[in-house]
Write a protein that holds these residues in place. Structure first.
Motif, PDB file in Angstrom:
ATOM      1  N   GLY A   1     136.147 -33.901 -28.140  1.00  0.00           N
ATOM      2  CA  GLY A   1     134.931 -34.481 -27.852  1.00  0.00           C
ATOM      3  C   GLY A   1     135.358 -35.617 -26.860  1.00  0.00           C
ATOM      4  N   ALA A   2     134.394 -36.626 -26.753  1.00  0.00           N
ATOM      5  CA  ALA A   2     134.522 -37.518 -25.791  1.00  0.00           C
ATOM      6  C   ALA A   2     134.322 -39.003 -26.588  1.00  0.00           C
ATOM      7  CB  ALA A   2     133.753 -37.428 -24.568  1.00  0.00           C
ATOM      8  N   ILE A   3     134.447 -40.118 -25.887  1.00  0.00           N
ATOM      9  CA  ILE A   3     134.514 -41.626 -26.461  1.00  0.00           C
ATOM     10  C   ILE A   3     133.395 -42.205 -25.423  1.00  0.00           C
ATOM     11  CG2 ILE A   3     135.177 -43.730 -27.046  1.00  0.00           C
ATOM     12  CD1 ILE A   3     137.875 -42.388 -28.161  1.00  0.00           C
ATOM     13  N   GLN A   4     132.216 -42.525 -25.872  1.00  0.00           N
ATOM     14  CA  GLN A   4     131.081 -43.265 -24.830  1.00  0.00           C
ATOM     15  C   GLN A   4     131.264 -44.653 -24.831  1.00  0.00           C
ATOM     16  OE1 GLN A   4     127.291 -41.820 -25.318  1.00  0.00           O
ATOM     17  NE2 GLN A   4     126.578 -43.616 -24.513  1.00  0.00           N
ATOM     18  N   ALA A   5     131.416 -45.268 -23.700  1.00  0.00           N
ATOM     19  CA  ALA A   5     131.483 -46.728 -23.673  1.00  0.00           C
ATOM     20  C   ALA A   5     130.574 -47.214 -22.406  1.00  0.00           C
ATOM     21  CB  ALA A   5     132.998 -47.005 -23.316  1.00  0.00           C
ATOM     22  N   SER A   6     130.131 -48.392 -22.636  1.00  0.00           N
ATOM     23  CA  SER A   6     129.309 -49.039 -21.574  1.00  0.00           C
ATOM     24  C   SER A   6     129.851 -49.098 -20.341  1.00  0.00           C
ATOM     25  CB  SER A   6     128.581 -50.224 -22.412  1.00  0.00           C
ATOM     26  OG  SER A   6     129.598 -51.376 -22.539  1.00  0.00           O
ATOM     27  N   PRO A   7     129.285 -49.371 -19.416  1.00  0.00           N
ATOM     28  CA  PRO A   7     129.901 -49.976 -18.158  1.00  0.00           C
ATOM     29  C   PRO A   7     130.874 -51.214 -18.475  1.00  0.00           C
ATOM     30  CG  PRO A   7     127.714 -49.439 -17.422  1.00  0.00           C
ATOM     31  CD  PRO A   7     127.836 -49.470 -18.926  1.00  0.00           C
ATOM     32  N   SER A   8     130.673 -52.177 -19.368  1.00  0.00           N
ATOM     33  CA  SER A   8     131.534 -53.139 -19.664  1.00  0.00           C
ATOM     34  C   SER A   8     132.662 -52.835 -20.653  1.00  0.00           C
ATOM     35  CB  SER A   8     130.598 -54.354 -20.255  1.00  0.00           C
ATOM     36  OG  SER A   8     130.164 -53.908 -21.527  1.00  0.00           O
ATOM     37  N   LEU A   9     132.886 -51.530 -20.891  1.00  0.00           N
ATOM     38  CA  LEU A   9     133.710 -50.929 -21.531  1.00  0.00           C
ATOM     39  C   LEU A   9     133.685 -51.150 -23.033  1.00  0.00           C
ATOM     40  CD1 LEU A   9     137.089 -51.207 -19.375  1.00  0.00           C
ATOM     41  CD2 LEU A   9     135.409 -49.361 -19.670  1.00  0.00           C
ATOM     42  N   THR A  10     132.455 -51.610 -23.810  1.00  0.00           N
ATOM     43  CA  THR A  10     132.220 -51.533 -25.298  1.00  0.00           C
ATOM     44  C   THR A  10     132.114 -50.366 -25.596  1.00  0.00           C
ATOM     45  OG1 THR A  10     131.163 -53.801 -24.882  1.00  0.00           O
ATOM     46  CG2 THR A  10     130.730 -52.700 -26.926  1.00  0.00           C
TER      47      THR A  10
ATOM     48  N   GLY B   1     124.474 -29.594 -25.318  1.00  0.00           N
ATOM     49  CA  GLY B   1     123.705 -30.531 -26.197  1.00  0.00           C
ATOM     50  C   GLY B   1     122.941 -31.986 -25.607  1.00  0.00           C
ATOM     51  N   GLU B   2     122.115 -32.372 -26.338  1.00  0.00           N
ATOM     52  CA  GLU B   2     121.631 -33.544 -25.959  1.00  0.00           C
ATOM     53  C   GLU B   2     122.179 -35.028 -26.166  1.00  0.00           C
ATOM     54  OE1 GLU B   2     118.780 -34.053 -23.798  1.00  0.00           O
ATOM     55  OE2 GLU B   2     118.840 -31.893 -23.557  1.00  0.00           O
ATOM     56  N   ARG B   3     122.480 -35.717 -25.125  1.00  0.00           N
ATOM     57  CA  ARG B   3     123.007 -36.994 -25.446  1.00  0.00           C
ATOM     58  C   ARG B   3     122.399 -37.859 -26.372  1.00  0.00           C
ATOM     59  NH1 ARG B   3     124.150 -41.201 -20.473  1.00  0.00           N
ATOM     60  NH2 ARG B   3     121.937 -41.474 -20.800  1.00  0.00           N
ATOM     61  N   PRO B   4     122.920 -38.550 -27.214  1.00  0.00           N
ATOM     62  CA  PRO B   4     122.223 -39.338 -28.288  1.00  0.00           C
ATOM     63  C   PRO B   4     121.726 -40.644 -27.701  1.00  0.00           C
ATOM     64  CG  PRO B   4     124.474 -38.765 -29.081  1.00  0.00           C
ATOM     65  CD  PRO B   4     124.550 -38.383 -27.604  1.00  0.00           C
TER      66      PRO B   4
ATOM     67  N   LEU C   1     134.717 -39.624 -17.043  1.00  0.00           N
ATOM     68  CA  LEU C   1     133.421 -39.356 -16.124  1.00  0.00           C
ATOM     69  C   LEU C   1     132.587 -40.744 -16.263  1.00  0.00           C
ATOM     70  CD1 LEU C   1     134.309 -36.442 -17.482  1.00  0.00           C
ATOM     71  CD2 LEU C   1     132.225 -35.537 -16.446  1.00  0.00           C
ATOM     72  N   PHE C   2     131.947 -40.937 -15.286  1.00  0.00           N
ATOM     73  CA  PHE C   2     131.102 -41.727 -15.446  1.00  0.00           C
ATOM     74  C   PHE C   2     129.697 -41.406 -14.970  1.00  0.00           C
ATOM     75  CE2 PHE C   2     128.614 -45.419 -13.046  1.00  0.00           C
ATOM     76  CZ  PHE C   2     128.595 -46.216 -13.738  1.00  0.00           C
ATOM     77  N   PHE C   3     128.423 -41.634 -15.845  1.00  0.00           N
ATOM     78  CA  PHE C   3     127.499 -41.300 -15.744  1.00  0.00           C
ATOM     79  C   PHE C   3     126.529 -42.450 -15.032  1.00  0.00           C
ATOM     80  CE2 PHE C   3     122.854 -40.284 -16.978  1.00  0.00           C
ATOM     81  CZ  PHE C   3     122.929 -39.086 -16.796  1.00  0.00           C
ATOM     82  N   PRO C   4     125.839 -42.108 -13.886  1.00  0.00           N
ATOM     83  CA  PRO C   4     125.097 -43.437 -13.191  1.00  0.00           C
ATOM     84  C   PRO C   4     123.963 -44.030 -13.901  1.00  0.00           C
ATOM     85  CG  PRO C   4     124.612 -41.130 -12.263  1.00  0.00           C
ATOM     86  CD  PRO C   4     125.479 -40.933 -13.253  1.00  0.00           C
ATOM     87  N   PRO C   5     123.672 -44.984 -13.427  1.00  0.00           N
ATOM     88  CA  PRO C   5     122.440 -45.564 -14.011  1.00  0.00           C
ATOM     89  C   PRO C   5     121.185 -44.705 -13.581  1.00  0.00           C
ATOM     90  CG  PRO C   5     123.448 -47.272 -12.507  1.00  0.00           C
ATOM     91  CD  PRO C   5     124.315 -45.745 -12.323  1.00  0.00           C
ATOM     92  N   PRO C   6     120.078 -44.930 -14.548  1.00  0.00           N
ATOM     93  CA  PRO C   6     119.820 -46.167 -15.293  1.00  0.00           C
ATOM     94  C   PRO C   6     120.725 -46.198 -16.710  1.00  0.00           C
ATOM     95  CG  PRO C   6     117.958 -44.661 -15.650  1.00  0.00           C
ATOM     96  CD  PRO C   6     118.976 -43.980 -14.503  1.00  0.00           C
ATOM     97  N   GLU C   7     121.056 -44.736 -17.138  1.00  0.00           N
ATOM     98  CA  GLU C   7     121.811 -45.038 -18.568  1.00  0.00           C
ATOM     99  C   GLU C   7     123.295 -44.878 -18.410  1.00  0.00           C
ATOM    100  OE1 GLU C   7     120.293 -42.412 -21.309  1.00  0.00           O
ATOM    101  OE2 GLU C   7     117.967 -42.702 -20.925  1.00  0.00           O
ATOM    102  N   ALA C   8     123.799 -46.035 -17.564  1.00  0.00           N
ATOM    103  CA  ALA C   8     125.230 -45.662 -16.953  1.00  0.00           C
ATOM    104  C   ALA C   8     126.128 -45.751 -18.374  1.00  0.00           C
ATOM    105  CB  ALA C   8     125.466 -46.838 -16.189  1.00  0.00           C
ATOM    106  N   ALA C   9     127.143 -45.103 -18.122  1.00  0.00           N
ATOM    107  CA  ALA C   9     128.260 -45.183 -19.263  1.00  0.00           C
ATOM    108  C   ALA C   9     129.462 -44.199 -19.060  1.00  0.00           C
ATOM    109  CB  ALA C   9     127.556 -44.331 -20.668  1.00  0.00           C
ATOM    110  N   PHE C  10     130.548 -44.615 -19.370  1.00  0.00           N
ATOM    111  CA  PHE C  10     131.926 -43.940 -19.215  1.00  0.00           C
ATOM    112  C   PHE C  10     132.131 -43.018 -20.391  1.00  0.00           C
ATOM    113  CE2 PHE C  10     132.820 -47.763 -16.756  1.00  0.00           C
ATOM    114  CZ  PHE C  10     133.367 -47.455 -15.674  1.00  0.00           C
ATOM    115  N   TYR C  11     132.495 -41.729 -20.025  1.00  0.00           N
ATOM    116  CA  TYR C  11     133.051 -40.710 -20.938  1.00  0.00           C
ATOM    117  C   TYR C  11     134.482 -40.360 -20.856  1.00  0.00           C
ATOM    118  CZ  TYR C  11     128.033 -40.229 -21.681  1.00  0.00           C
ATOM    119  OH  TYR C  11     126.515 -40.415 -21.964  1.00  0.00           O
TER     120      TYR C  11
END
Length: 661
Positions: free
Chosen positions: A612-621, A658-661, A594-604
């Motif tokens: 669970g899920a692994i959260q990564a930045s749009p640059s895949l960090t 739940g609330e995203r960290p 899944l992709f969460f759009p900006p302003p807090e964009a992130a892949f899950y």
């Protein structure tokens, strides 16, 4: 070697007639004579009686009567047995005779047959002699400290020479070692006078067969029945006494009876119950020992981790401790000591691996089915949508002051509408406006290339058939809507199909209805290997394909007329013990991306294996692992993005937030 000398001493010259009479009677009355002897409780000496009775006169008499010792004529005091004498009369006459002297030892068998007619001292000597014979048969001849008993043939020979001297004694049948050589020479001269073994064996087998045929089996059955009856009487009496203490006075003597079948069942069940209890205790003791073994291993690993130089060096020991605790939990899931150690080990590893254990709350709508398996979650502001795979239905819930409430008016399930059928719902997405309904709706895809459109205002659903590709559908598994385009993943077919002008789908003018136009292939006319792709998503126009082994393919399409350029994406993982590269090694069972759009964009990257899920930045960090704090028996089945910072999780038919960290 005691039978004939002692009988000769008891009966004098009449011994030959008595032995002959016994043998004559034994030939026709063996069963009766053995039964009479057994009836006198002489079972211990039955073998001696059979051996004596079944020995033929021609085998015995020549062995004990030397040629020089002629039998004396029968006197008046020693009368011959009367003709036609019965077995009973013969036994009575033998019992009534007195032994010659009280010092002569008799065998126990004869002493018991004669009964009270033999003095007690003589009977004692006879029993002592029999015990000595039994010891010699079992342990071998003892080293003699004095005179040695004569063999049977020697005793008979010496007895014949001493008959005129008066009543013989036991000592007169003994010899010392001075004449041993001479007696052994005599023994060599008389080999034919000894009883033949085959005759004894044959006689013994015949007598044993007849004895077994006359066993008192009926008496044994009667004895068993009497034992059961006695047990029943005891149990009944105990029951009546117990009832007399417990019941009122007028009921103090109730009648209780226990049947024999009940007693037999008790006798069978009691050992079974004992075995069951013993086995249970043994298993419990084994479980306790095994639990302590696992706990000792976990504590030892934890002690090693606490003394490690840094957190990275301690990680393997903490992992070992968790593995041991997993085994211990299988034996005792609620042990407080194990839970405390698990919390410590998990916290250390979570800190090292950037794992965020997210507290969640149950937001399952009231009225939601208690059974099922939610595979997709979607939140559009207040409404919450859940795709339940077992019922092939999409449920809608709205938020109220008391929590989410199931919207009973929303109907969106597989079935037939206007003779067009939708079979299985494999994915769902928001069907944005503008569209042919001019209203917001939810769209679901089935494997035959049809869209089920369900409006959010609870108006009737529609089925929108899509024109198939020129090569036909193989097995569509996922779809996405982005920038007025519809993307459908056919992983087995190795292609992603694109429908343009989604806003014109379902239009009344067939010429403008894009659903009736065949889709365009994303990868041109040459399919690529997509068989291991589990899901895909679009992020700012780029396409990302998640593979089953944790790899990610990134496809960029410059223009609609050009084929995309696809490369292997690279992850940047700075966590200790993790390596950067083309694969997320922490993914065990990838299920969705899944992709969460900006302003807090992130892949899950959703993984049902780690729940669970692994959260990564749009640059895949890699930023963190998000794991909801579910119950041990709850397995993650779906992950969704809610409004704002809300994250949604499904475990079977239950929904958590739940609330995203």
């Amino acid at each position: 070697g005691w039978r004939l000398p002692i009988l000769r001493a008891m009966a004098g010259e009449e011994i030959n007639s008595i032995v002959a009479r016994l043998n004559d009677l034994a030939r026709e009355n063996t069963t009766a004579l053995v039964g009479c002897y057994a009836g006198a409780d002489q079972f211990g000496h039955l073998t001696d009686a059979i051996e004596l009775l079944q020995t033929a006169p021609e085998a015995l008499l020549p062995a004990v009567t030397p040629p020089s010792a002629a039998p004396r004529p029968i006197t008046g005091a020693q009368t011959a047995p009367p003709a036609g004498e019965t077995l009973a009369e013969l036994l009575d006459r033998m019992r009534s005779r007195q032994p010659v002297t009280e010092g002569d030892p008799l065998p126990a068998a004869l002493a018991n047959v004669l009964g009270d007619g033999v003095p007690a001292a003589t009977q004692a000597d006879a029993h002592a002699r029999d015990e000595a014979d039994a010891d010699e048969a079992e342990y071998g001849p003892a080293t003699p400290a004095g005179p040695d008993p004569l063999p049977q043939w020697a005793e008979a020979e010496e007895t014949a020479s001493l008959e005129d001297a008066g009543a013989p004694t036991v000592q007169e049948y003994k010899r010392d070692y001075d004449g041993a050589d001479e007696l052994e020479e005599d023994d060599d001269d008389l080999p034919a006078q000894r009883p033949r073994v085959a005759e004894y064996v044959s006689a013994g087998l015949r007598a044993a067969t007849q004895w077994f045929a006359h066993l008192p089996l009926a008496a044994a059955r009667d004895s068993f029945d009497r034992g059961l009856k006695s047990l029943g009487t005891s149990v009944g009496g105990a029951s009546r006494r117990l009832a007399g203490h417990m019941l009122p006075e007028h009921d103090s003597d109730p009648e209780f009876s226990v049947s024999q079948s009940t007693l037999a069942a008790i006798a069978i069940a009691t050992p079974a119950l004992i075995v069951m209890l013993t086995t249970t205790i043994y298993i419990q003791l084994g479980i306790t020992r095994q639990f302590r073994t696992y706990m000792d291993g976990a504590q030892f690993a934890a002690a090693q981790a606490r003394t490690a130089s840094d957190a990275f060096a301690a990680a393997p020991s903490w992992k070992t401790a968790l593995e041991q605790l997993d085994q211990a939990d299988l034996l005792r899931p609620t042990d407080a000591e194990a839970a405390q150690l698990r919390t410590e080990a998990r916290a250390k590893l979570d800190q090292l691996s950037k794992v965020a254990r997210l507290p969640v709350s149950d937001i399952t709508p009231r009225g939601f089915p208690e059974q099922g398996r939610i595979t997709h979650l979607l939140a559009l502001g207040s409404p919450l949508y859940a795709l339940e795979a077992q019922a092939n239905s999409i449920y809608r819930a709205v938020q109220t002051a008391g929590g989410y409430q199931l919207d009973e008016g929303f109907k969106c399930s597989a079935g037939s509408i206007n003779d067009v059928a939708v079979t299985t719902l494999v994915d769902m997405a928001l069907f944005e406006t503008p569209n042919f309904l001019n209203k917001e709706a939810i769209a679901a895809l089935d494997p035959t290339g049809k869209l089920l459109i369900c409006p959010g205002d609870n108006t009737p659903a529609h089925i929108l058939p899509l024109a198939p590709p020129d090569v036909g559908w193989t097995a569509p598994t996922a779809f996405a809507l982005f920038s007025n385009r519809l993307y459908i993943l056919d992983a087995i077919g190795g292609q992603i199909w694109i429908y343009n002008d989604v806003s014109q789908m379902g239009a009344s003018d067939a010429a403008e209805d894009s659903a009736k136009q065949p889709p365009l292939p994303l990868f041109g006319t040459q399919p690529i290997a997509l068989q291991d792709v589990v899901d895909f998503t679009l992020a700012q126009g780029d396409i990302f394909l998640l593979h089953r082994d944790g790899r990610l393919t990134h496809c960029i399409r410059q223009t609609a007329s050009n084929d995309p350029i696809c490369t292997q994406a690279r992850f940047q993982d700075d966590r200790p013990g993790h390596a950067s590269g083309a694969q997320l090694t922490d993914l065990l069972t990838p299920a969705a991306i899944l992709f969460f759009p900006p302003p807090e964009a992130a892949f899950y990257f959703v993984d049902t294996g780690i729940a669970g899920a692994i959260q990564a930045s749009p640059s895949l960090t890699v930023q963190r692992e998000i794991r909801p704090q579910l119950e041990p028996n709850q397995n993650l089945t779906a992950f969704g993005l809610g409004a704002g910072r809300q994250l949604l999780f499904a475990a079977g038919p239950r929904i958590f937030a739940g609330e995203r960290p």
